[in-house]
Write an enzyme that holds these catalytic residues in place. Sequence first.
Site, PDB file in Angstrom:
ATOM      1  CB  CYS A 165     -13.011   4.108 -30.837  1.00  0.00           C
ATOM      2  SG  CYS A 165     -11.996   4.198 -32.307  1.00  0.00           S
ATOM      3  N   GLY A 196       4.065  -3.378  -3.596  1.00  0.00           N
ATOM      4  CA  GLY A 196       4.113  -3.556  -5.043  1.00  0.00           C
ATOM      5  C   GLY A 196       4.578  -2.254  -5.661  1.00  0.00           C
ATOM      6  NE  ARG A 197       0.382   2.521  -5.943  1.00  0.00           N
ATOM      7  CZ  ARG A 197      -0.666   2.476  -6.768  1.00  0.00           C
ATOM      8  NH1 ARG A 197      -0.590   3.020  -7.952  1.00  0.00           N
ATOM      9  NH2 ARG A 197      -1.771   1.874  -6.387  1.00  0.00           N
ATOM     10  N   GLY A 255       0.776  -1.234   0.000  1.00  0.00           N
ATOM     11  CA  GLY A 255       0.000   0.000   0.000  1.00  0.00           C
ATOM     12  C   GLY A 255       0.805   1.280   0.000  1.00  0.00           C
ATOM     13  CD  GLU A 269       0.933  -9.258   1.383  1.00  0.00           C
ATOM     14  OE1 GLU A 269       0.010  -8.511   1.002  1.00  0.00           O
ATOM     15  OE2 GLU A 269       0.735 -10.387   1.825  1.00  0.00           O
ATOM     16  NE  ARG A 291      -2.116   3.230 -11.337  1.00  0.00           N
ATOM     17  CZ  ARG A 291      -2.124   4.415 -10.773  1.00  0.00           C
ATOM     18  NH1 ARG A 291      -1.564   5.448 -11.363  1.00  0.00           N
ATOM     19  NH2 ARG A 291      -2.679   4.582  -9.601  1.00  0.00           N
TER      20      ARG A 291
HETATM   21  N1  LLP Z   1      -1.016  -7.104  -0.951  1.00  0.00           N
HETATM   22  C1  LLP Z   1      -2.275  -7.318  -1.373  1.00  0.00           C
HETATM   23  C2  LLP Z   1      -3.065  -8.371  -0.727  1.00  0.00           C
HETATM   24  C3  LLP Z   1      -2.798  -6.549  -2.420  1.00  0.00           C
HETATM   25  O1  LLP Z   1      -4.048  -6.769  -2.835  1.00  0.00           O
HETATM   26  C4  LLP Z   1      -2.009  -5.555  -3.025  1.00  0.00           C
HETATM   27  C5  LLP Z   1      -2.525  -4.720  -4.117  1.00  0.00           C
HETATM   28  C6  LLP Z   1      -0.690  -5.376  -2.550  1.00  0.00           C
HETATM   29  C7  LLP Z   1      -0.241  -6.166  -1.506  1.00  0.00           C
HETATM   30  C8  LLP Z   1       0.237  -4.362  -3.128  1.00  0.00           C
HETATM   31  O2  LLP Z   1      -0.214  -3.067  -2.974  1.00  0.00           O
HETATM   32  P1  LLP Z   1       0.721  -1.830  -3.358  1.00  0.00           P
HETATM   33  O3  LLP Z   1       1.928  -1.864  -2.460  1.00  0.00           O
HETATM   34  O4  LLP Z   1       1.110  -1.979  -4.781  1.00  0.00           O
HETATM   35  O5  LLP Z   1      -0.120  -0.645  -3.135  1.00  0.00           O
HETATM   36  N2  LLP Z   1      -4.348  -1.263 -10.002  1.00  0.00           N
HETATM   37  C9  LLP Z   1      -4.329  -0.297  -8.910  1.00  0.00           C
HETATM   38  C10 LLP Z   1      -3.720  -0.878  -7.653  1.00  0.00           C
HETATM   39  C11 LLP Z   1      -4.395  -2.145  -7.189  1.00  0.00           C
HETATM   40  C12 LLP Z   1      -3.765  -2.741  -5.962  1.00  0.00           C
HETATM   41  C13 LLP Z   1      -4.292  -4.097  -5.682  1.00  0.00           C
HETATM   42  N3  LLP Z   1      -3.727  -4.765  -4.561  1.00  0.00           N
HETATM   43  C14 LLP Z   1      -3.616   0.954  -9.382  1.00  0.00           C
HETATM   44  O6  LLP Z   1      -3.191   1.009 -10.543  1.00  0.00           O
HETATM   45  O7  LLP Z   1      -3.506   1.923  -8.638  1.00  0.00           O
END
Ligand code: LLP
Length: 425
Positions: free
Chosen positions: A347, A280-281, A243, A278, A317
Amino acid sequence: MEQETPRTTGAVLPATFGQVDLSALAAREGTPLYVYAAPALRERVRTLRNALAGLDAGIRYAVKANGNGAVLRLLAEEGAGADIVSGGELQRALRAGMAAADIVFSGVGKSDAEIALALEVGIGRFNIESRAELDAIQRIAAARGGQAVAAVRINPDVDAQTHAKISTGKAENKFGVSIAEARSWFDAKAQWPNVRLDGLHMHIGSQLLSLEPVREALARMAAFWKELEAAGHAIASIDVGGGLGVRYREGEQAPDAREYAAAIAQALAGFGGRILVEPGRWLVAEAGILLTRVLLEKRGEARDFLVLDAAMNDLLRPSLYDAWHDIVRIGDAGGDAVTYDVVGPVCETGDTFATGRTLPRCEAGELMAILGAGAYAASMGSTYNSRPLPAEVLVDGEHYAVVRRRQSLEELLAGEQPANDWRRP
Ligand code: LLP
């Protein structure tokens, strides 16, 4: 989120992309082209690792953010494991050299086949999101004669203060279970003898720019862990989810890794088990750009449009979340400023990267970069409008490697066939 009023972004290309000749790269590999910077990826994972150094903590990278095999391999080399949400992501993580024991399996709907595969490879931990899933894992583990290691995903009912579509920790969201329900699972643990329920998990949302909701959720998790231990349930792992937000535009203030680690350390002080994160981003977003060429400039009745060769199928996005991505022109910064709606060729009016964005005047053929395109960009791509998936390259110093070649039309169409072979189901 996008503003209607024209403003200059003042956006600049991150220095890490300055080392490669992006014009030459685009000329060679074509556009749209995803470009990931290896040094930026390494820097992020090392920074996070250092921030967590005082804790018994492991990084479980959320593969959904960017599952490219070369990116995964690089993160694995830096010691990251994976957070996966499908059999496909599990296979990706394993193929990238991640140990099954360093992989956690999240997600609100895991199929029997995916659960069986995860057990077969010896996955580190399931993050369980419902009673039905707990029952399914018990059934499948018992049939195999093994034991699944699992955490309960807690829905702490906290507002993560992010976009509604990526907010996951409120009671009305589909994710996790209440503390009351989790408590009942621990109390009845013996009902699931093939599940070792000894962990807690949470993930309250994505692109969090404030740590306050994280602190609040962690406090609830901590109180629950203490209650469980007092009741005799050993807790071996607390997974705090992902997150952590990034700065997509000027003026945005993203928390830094040390502050984040300090919040975790403070909330979980005295916890003797393993802590998992965890992200990601945060690890990948700013390490990627999408290179795209201007197809044409269109002076409309009401607004001026800059039509790019990238579109919503390549980077969803902005269309899906009204998300802001900085856009810069590659090359000299001169020329008068023009306010454009920056759009793709698909389109749909929603195929818009930016509304009322002030940029130097751009001409057909000019090279542009959409920034912050390392996360939830290529991984959310589609072939809508029969547009082949773009190529992806990894750059390191002066060199680059194609880590996904551009999809050909043949590949895009592979699998389709005329309705000649009629059968009964
Ligand atoms: N852990 C779980 C259980 C998750 O569902 C997610 C992301 C993460 C970790 C990683 O979250 P992060 O650190 O990346 O915020 N497509 C959307 C984001 C969807 C996130 C889904 N879950 C966007 O482009 O903003």
